[in-house]
Every structure is written in C-alpha cells, then in structure tokens.
Design a protein around this motif. Structure first.
Motif, PDB file in Angstrom:
ATOM      1  N   GLN A  73       0.851  -1.191   0.000  1.00 38.98           N
ATOM      2  CA  GLN A  73       0.000   0.000   0.000  1.00 38.98           C
ATOM      3  C   GLN A  73       0.884   1.237   0.000  1.00 38.98           C
ATOM      4  O   GLN A  73       1.940   1.254   0.639  1.00 38.98           O
ATOM      5  CB  GLN A  73      -0.865   0.042   1.269  1.00 38.98           C
ATOM      6  N   SER A  74       0.453   2.281  -0.675  1.00 39.47           N
ATOM      7  CA  SER A  74       1.168   3.550  -0.591  1.00 39.47           C
ATOM      8  C   SER A  74       0.718   4.274   0.676  1.00 39.47           C
ATOM      9  O   SER A  74      -0.337   3.962   1.253  1.00 39.47           O
ATOM     10  CB  SER A  74       0.888   4.422  -1.820  1.00 39.47           C
ATOM     11  N   GLU A  77      -2.680   5.707   0.168  1.00 38.94           N
ATOM     12  CA  GLU A  77      -3.755   4.711   0.255  1.00 38.94           C
ATOM     13  C   GLU A  77      -4.078   4.368   1.704  1.00 38.94           C
ATOM     14  O   GLU A  77      -5.250   4.232   2.076  1.00 38.94           O
ATOM     15  CB  GLU A  77      -3.362   3.433  -0.490  1.00 38.94           C
ATOM     16  N   ALA A  80      -6.093   7.111   3.164  1.00 35.39           N
ATOM     17  CA  ALA A  80      -7.473   7.067   2.658  1.00 35.39           C
ATOM     18  C   ALA A  80      -8.269   5.955   3.335  1.00 35.39           C
ATOM     19  O   ALA A  80      -9.424   6.163   3.720  1.00 35.39           O
ATOM     20  CB  ALA A  80      -7.455   6.872   1.147  1.00 35.39           C
ATOM     21  N   HIS A  81      -7.676   4.784   3.503  1.00 37.48           N
ATOM     22  CA  HIS A  81      -8.376   3.674   4.156  1.00 37.48           C
ATOM     23  C   HIS A  81      -8.719   4.003   5.599  1.00 37.48           C
ATOM     24  O   HIS A  81      -9.797   3.648   6.084  1.00 37.48           O
ATOM     25  CB  HIS A  81      -7.539   2.392   4.120  1.00 37.48           C
TER      26      HIS A  81
END
Length: 129
Positions: A73-74, A77, A80-81
């Motif tokens: 995952q970046s 990301e 955002a999650h």
C-alpha cells in the motif's frame, strides 16, 4: 453531558463530520514520526513477525495498518483507508518502522529529471486509459 434533554449520551462520532477525536490525540500529541521519512507514494509492506518483533502496545490504528499492508500500500492509500490525515499516518508508520513491523520502499528518483522518457511513459499510460 447529554444531548436531547438528557435522553441520549454524547457520541464520539458526528454523523456528518466523522470522528470528533482529533488526530493529535491518536498520536499522543506527536506531529513527527520517530523513525523514517514517508513520501505519499512510498510503498509500505508488513513484515512477518519474528522473535525480536512485538506488536505489544500498539493501538488499533497500528493494527489496521499492519493488516492493510499485508498487500503493498502507498502512504496515501493507507491514509485514505483510515480516513486520517497523512501526517497522522506518518506518525503511526514511524512507530511501526521503529518496531521493525513494516518495510518502506521509497520512490525512485530518476537520475536525470530532464529525461524525456519519463514524460513519454506518462503520455503512453494516459493514452492507454
């Protein structure tokens, strides 16, 4: 304290605004990570636990990051999650790097930023969409 004339207790979540717990409370007032630097596109992967690593003392956000990062995952990301600011996620990632629980791969910087092949690759990628 209660709302609606004492009928319901205060809630820690506002339906439209989300959590009313401020990010600096989640990080115990820390604004900078204890270890590592994290670009938005840095890639994070959870490490397999070894005898020297421990997840003891980690909060639920740390655990969620470890679960998310079973697949690469970046940083963006992850933020955002978790629906958290990137700065807050960076503090959590610093804790996980210090505990040797995640691996972070920094983005490669091209040797020659004036190299046109980068722009050609971007244009070709956009055309493919």
């Amino acid at each position: 304290m209660t709302v609606n004339g004492g009928a319901e207790p205060d809630q820690w979540v506002d339906e439209q605004a989300g959590s009313v717990v401020r990010p600096y409370l989640l990080t115990r007032g820390r604004a900078r990570p204890v270890a590592g630097t994290f670009d938005l596109i840095s890639l994070v992967t959870a490490k397999r636990p070894t005898a020297g690593t421990s997840a003891a003392g980690l909060g639920p956000e740390h655990q969620t990051i470890i679960e998310l990062c079973q697949r690469v995952q970046s940083v963006a990301e992850i933020a955002a999650h978790l629906d958290l600011p990137v700065g807050t996620v960076r503090v959590f990632l610093g804790d996980l790097v210090a505990g040797d629980l995640v691996r972070v791969q920094q983005p490669r910087i091209p040797a020659d930023p004036s190299d046109d092949s980068i722009f050609e690759a971007i244009i070709n990628g956009l055309r493919a969409l």
